[in-house]
Design a protein around this motif. Structure first.
Motif, mmCIF file in Angstrom:
data_model
loop_
_atom_site.group_PDB
_atom_site.id
_atom_site.type_symbol
_atom_site.label_atom_id
_atom_site.label_comp_id
_atom_site.label_asym_id
_atom_site.label_seq_id
_atom_site.Cartn_x
_atom_site.Cartn_y
_atom_site.Cartn_z
ATOM 1 N N ILE A 1 10.688 20.183 2.965
ATOM 2 C CA ILE A 1 10.525 19.726 1.682
ATOM 3 C C ILE A 1 11.843 20.161 0.792
ATOM 4 C CG2 ILE A 1 9.346 20.604 -0.247
ATOM 5 C CD1 ILE A 1 7.029 20.767 1.491
ATOM 6 N N THR A 2 12.408 19.393 0.184
ATOM 7 C CA THR A 2 13.553 19.417 -0.668
ATOM 8 C C THR A 2 13.214 19.350 -1.889
ATOM 9 O OG1 THR A 2 14.993 18.527 1.225
ATOM 10 C CG2 THR A 2 15.853 18.645 -1.353
ATOM 11 N N PRO A 3 13.073 20.351 -2.868
ATOM 12 C CA PRO A 3 12.343 20.250 -4.236
ATOM 13 C C PRO A 3 13.160 19.897 -5.229
ATOM 14 C CG PRO A 3 12.748 22.610 -3.477
ATOM 15 C CD PRO A 3 12.978 21.849 -2.395
ATOM 16 N N SER A 4 14.659 19.638 -4.911
ATOM 17 C CA SER A 4 15.448 19.152 -5.934
ATOM 18 C C SER A 4 16.517 18.882 -5.476
ATOM 19 C CB SER A 4 15.972 20.766 -6.739
ATOM 20 O OG SER A 4 17.145 20.421 -7.529
ATOM 21 N N ASP A 5 17.241 17.805 -6.122
ATOM 22 C CA ASP A 5 18.583 17.032 -5.856
ATOM 23 C C ASP A 5 19.675 17.674 -6.413
ATOM 24 O OD1 ASP A 5 17.132 15.065 -4.158
ATOM 25 O OD2 ASP A 5 16.822 13.553 -5.967
ATOM 26 N N GLU A 6 19.594 18.822 -7.259
ATOM 27 C CA GLU A 6 20.688 19.118 -7.909
ATOM 28 C C GLU A 6 21.944 19.618 -6.878
ATOM 29 O OE1 GLU A 6 20.401 24.052 -8.715
ATOM 30 O OE2 GLU A 6 19.171 22.851 -9.851
ATOM 31 N N PHE A 7 21.539 19.892 -5.666
ATOM 32 C CA PHE A 7 22.773 20.319 -4.883
ATOM 33 C C PHE A 7 23.161 19.155 -3.853
ATOM 34 C CE2 PHE A 7 18.681 22.008 -3.561
ATOM 35 C CZ PHE A 7 18.535 21.301 -2.302
ATOM 36 N N ARG A 8 22.467 18.025 -3.988
ATOM 37 C CA ARG A 8 22.942 16.855 -2.994
ATOM 38 C C ARG A 8 23.989 16.264 -3.766
ATOM 39 N NH1 ARG A 8 16.949 14.730 -1.782
ATOM 40 N NH2 ARG A 8 16.663 15.533 0.337
ATOM 41 N N SER A 9 24.828 15.740 -2.827
ATOM 42 C CA SER A 9 26.027 14.782 -3.666
ATOM 43 C C SER A 9 25.774 13.254 -3.824
ATOM 44 C CB SER A 9 27.332 14.938 -2.531
ATOM 45 O OG SER A 9 26.959 14.318 -1.238
ATOM 46 N N ALA A 10 26.616 12.636 -4.774
ATOM 47 C CA ALA A 10 26.675 11.351 -4.686
ATOM 48 C C ALA A 10 25.520 10.700 -5.617
ATOM 49 C CB ALA A 10 26.703 10.521 -3.500
ATOM 50 N N GLY A 11 24.378 11.461 -6.233
ATOM 51 C CA GLY A 11 23.372 10.835 -7.063
ATOM 52 C C GLY A 11 22.197 10.464 -6.448
ATOM 53 N N PRO A 12 21.324 9.802 -6.966
ATOM 54 C CA PRO A 12 20.029 9.696 -6.638
ATOM 55 C C PRO A 12 19.876 8.642 -5.854
ATOM 56 C CG PRO A 12 20.020 9.063 -8.886
ATOM 57 C CD PRO A 12 21.652 9.771 -8.753
ATOM 58 N N LEU A 13 20.784 7.657 -5.573
ATOM 59 C CA LEU A 13 20.833 6.438 -4.890
ATOM 60 C C LEU A 13 21.598 6.388 -3.472
ATOM 61 C CD1 LEU A 13 21.143 3.563 -7.474
ATOM 62 C CD2 LEU A 13 19.168 4.695 -6.679
ATOM 63 N N LYS A 14 22.042 7.865 -3.253
ATOM 64 C CA LYS A 14 22.620 8.002 -2.009
ATOM 65 C C LYS A 14 21.693 7.975 -0.708
ATOM 66 C CE LYS A 14 26.112 9.329 0.877
ATOM 67 N NZ LYS A 14 25.090 9.428 2.084
ATOM 68 N N GLN A 15 21.856 7.204 0.212
ATOM 69 C CA GLN A 15 21.152 7.139 1.492
ATOM 70 C C GLN A 15 21.498 8.253 2.251
ATOM 71 O OE1 GLN A 15 18.772 4.733 2.624
ATOM 72 N NE2 GLN A 15 18.899 3.128 0.946
ATOM 73 N N ASN A 16 20.555 9.207 3.095
ATOM 74 C CA ASN A 16 20.790 10.107 3.865
ATOM 75 C C ASN A 16 19.666 9.985 5.014
ATOM 76 O OD1 ASN A 16 23.234 11.559 3.190
ATOM 77 N ND2 ASN A 16 21.848 12.357 1.351
ATOM 78 N N LEU A 17 19.988 10.512 6.318
ATOM 79 C CA LEU A 17 19.191 10.644 7.356
ATOM 80 C C LEU A 17 18.003 11.657 7.186
ATOM 81 C CD1 LEU A 17 21.602 10.745 10.215
ATOM 82 C CD2 LEU A 17 20.525 9.012 9.269
ATOM 83 N N THR A 18 16.982 11.212 7.539
ATOM 84 C CA THR A 18 15.666 12.077 7.260
ATOM 85 C C THR A 18 15.317 12.697 8.574
ATOM 86 O OG1 THR A 18 14.219 10.117 7.321
ATOM 87 C CG2 THR A 18 14.820 10.861 5.224
#
Length: 566
Positions: free
Chosen positions: A235-252
């Protein structure tokens, strides 16, 4: 009866956290999770793997000036261990690796502090990390960093990442060379002799399970084996530390069984998203905390209800952000953060005489930069929300610092940026009032193909070749994730490239969702040239006509423009 408190057992080679619900074993001083004991199962992690290959933080880095996106893999093993908090309510542990000049060229020049937290009555544990690069340290490049958990392949067979993206998965053994055929890249294989016949003829490719940051909140695996069904969820509760904004695709999650929490990667973007640190460039950033949540069914029932429970737990974690329990002074509490609110309007006099509320717009704060730079921002923090039907937005719990406000509005081309630097401060609300976005326009729209909403979902997505199918995506809204669709273009247009006639063609049927190269008989590729034909009954020969393109995505590509032909 009161539940037992959190117990800590520090041994020579291991550290064990136990709250009576689960037991977490971590290597000492390496900080690698080697064991998860839960609900009668001695270890949920891949016991057949080496202990260093079960639950870990890792990164890929390179020396400054290196070309490409391939680097040195580092499964981060700490060299020092310290107990930060130890009481019945909470245990927080720190595993650190400090850098010095004797390691130059061999070890990434970062101080890394990996933290693990267990709370009383909590069916899981938290982990976060603090990366720091000092000003006097050498330049370098970061490619990716993440948290990875590898689970027992004899138990976890069902993967879930969304209500409509979940399925039984092949075994890692099915990907072995004598059971599969490697396709265009190593991650994609055709299963030709899987252990379970139901998977024969399917494609397995971890990239088919990527997800945009904004939707990547919870994913994981379900074990249906005795004694009772068990779920493992990241569970990732926030995007604040992820890079490149809300549309960036990442593996799950993907075949392994593996569950990832990707903080940063260059997937789907390439070198534009490399973290490049120069000389004399200090940097510090906190990644996480993320929550590893375990659940189970004690009295029968549908194992898939574990997914529903995981979603409920995800909502609880999101509501509780920012967490109050992390002890590090680098993770600010809610009262140390600020809030920004306002209303976003669209001014487009060719659509309406009055300003239009920007319904469903994305509004965010990211480090200062050019218009749209949030898509390439990889070093700082970002905070995003969506507007309501009146265009109102409220971004809460923002770390103090300098930001620009960015936005885009589905249905309108272009990006918005508020030019003045915004500096949220602890405990204060900033009200921006009405912000007006005026999309680029030189006159009325003569014709339009598709919708400028940063997806290509409205265009024609073909069925895959029957040889290359993932059953999950048959008749699915995400069918664009099927393997090999780029080769379908040449099959659909064998004698010439796409020609679209405005007023006659239908972009849902006649506009291929991606402009791709054409594969030739000799296995080489050539560029494709698409044509748009349209008729103007009245032409202002002294006026200027402008064609605007809104690209949903671009990768390893070059767009060229040829002249008008009248």
């Amino acid at each position: 009866m009161s539940s037992p408190g959190v117990q800590l057992d520090v041994q020579d080679k291991y550290v064990v956290m136990d709250n009576g619900i689960l037991q977490v074993t971590i290597s000492n001083p390496g900080g690698i999770v080697t064991g998860l004991q839960y609900n009668g199962i001695d270890n949920l992690l891949a016991v057949e793997n080496d202990e260093t290959d079960r639950g870990y933080w890792d990164l890929v880095w390179n020396l400054a000036g290196s070309k490409g996106t391939k680097g040195k893999f580092d499964r981060i093993e700490a060299t020092s261990f310290k107990v930060i908090v130890e009481n019945e309510e909470q245990v927080e542990l720190s595993f650190t690796r400090m850098w010095d000049s004797s390691q130059e060229g061999r070890v990434v020049p970062l101080n890394i502090d990996k933290r693990f937290v267990m709370l009383r009555n909590s069916s899981g544990f938290y982990t976060y990390a603090i990366y720091e690069h000092l000003e006097e340290w050498p330049a370098f490049i970061l490619d990716r960093f993440r948290v990875a958990f590898k689970l027992r392949k004899d138990k976890f067979h069902y993967m879930a990442m969304a209500d409509n993206r979940q399925r039984c998965m092949p075994l890692p053994d099915d990907r072995l060379p004598y059971r599969s055929q490697t396709l265009a890249y190593p991650e994609a294989v055709l299963l030709v002799d899987p252990l379970e016949p139901e998977f024969r003829g399917e494609v397995d490719d971890k990239y088919q399970y990527s997800c945009e940051n904004k939707d990547n909140r919870v994913h994981g695996w379900i074990c249906t084996e005795p004694p009772v069904p068990v779920g493992f969820w990241q569970i990732t509760p926030s995007d604040e530390f992820r890079s490149a904004g809300p549309l960036k695709q990442n593996l799950t999650s993907h075949v392994g069984p593996t569950a990832l929490a990707v903080m940063h990667s260059v997937h789907y973007s390439g070198e534009d998203l490399l973290l490049k640190f120069g000389t004399n460039e200090p940097w510090k950033k906190v990644f996480g905390p993320i929550f590893i949540y375990l659940n189970s069914l004690s009295n029968g029932g549908d194992p898939l209800s574990l997914w529903e429970d995981a979603k409920e737990q995800m909502a609880i974690e999101v509501e509780g952000w920012p967490y109050t329990f992390p002890v590090s002074e680098d993770f600010p509490q809610s009262d140390q953060r600020g809030n920004v609110s306002g209303t976003l309007l669209v001014k487009d006099r060719y659509v309406h005489d009055d300003n239009i509320p920007a319904n469903g717009a994305y509004v965010g704060l990211a480090p200062p930069g050019d218009v749209g730079s949030w898509q390439r921002e990889v070093k700082g923090y970002q905070f995003w929300t969506k507007t309501d039907e009146d265009g109102y937005f409220c971004i809460n719990n923002i770390r103090t610092g300098d930001y620009n406000l960015y936005a885009w509005v589905p249905g309108f081309i272009g990006d918005y940026r508020y030019d003045v630097i915004i500096t949220p401060t602890a405990g204060y609300d900033i009200y921006m009032g009405d912000l007006v976005y005026e999309p680029p326009r030189d006159g009325p729209t003569l014709w339009e193909i598709g919708i400028p909403d940063r997806t290509a979902a409205e265009f024609y997505v073909p069925d895959p070749s029957p040889v290359y199918i993932n059953k999950l995506y048959v008749n699915h809204q995400d069918r664009f994730r099927q393997y090999g669709l780029w080769e379908r273009y040449a099959e659909l247009y064998p004698d010439g490239d796409l020609v679209y006639t405005v007023g006659v063609s239908d972009y849902t049927k006649d506009w291929f969702f991606a402009q791709v190269t054409r594969k030739k008989d000799d296995n080489t590729y050539q560029g494709t040239t698409w044509q748009i034909k349209f008729k103007l009954d009245c032409v202002d020969e002294s006026g200027t006509y402008k064609l605007r393109l809104a690209l949903a995505s671009a990768h390893a590509s070059e767009l060229q423009w040829s002249n008008w032909q009248g």
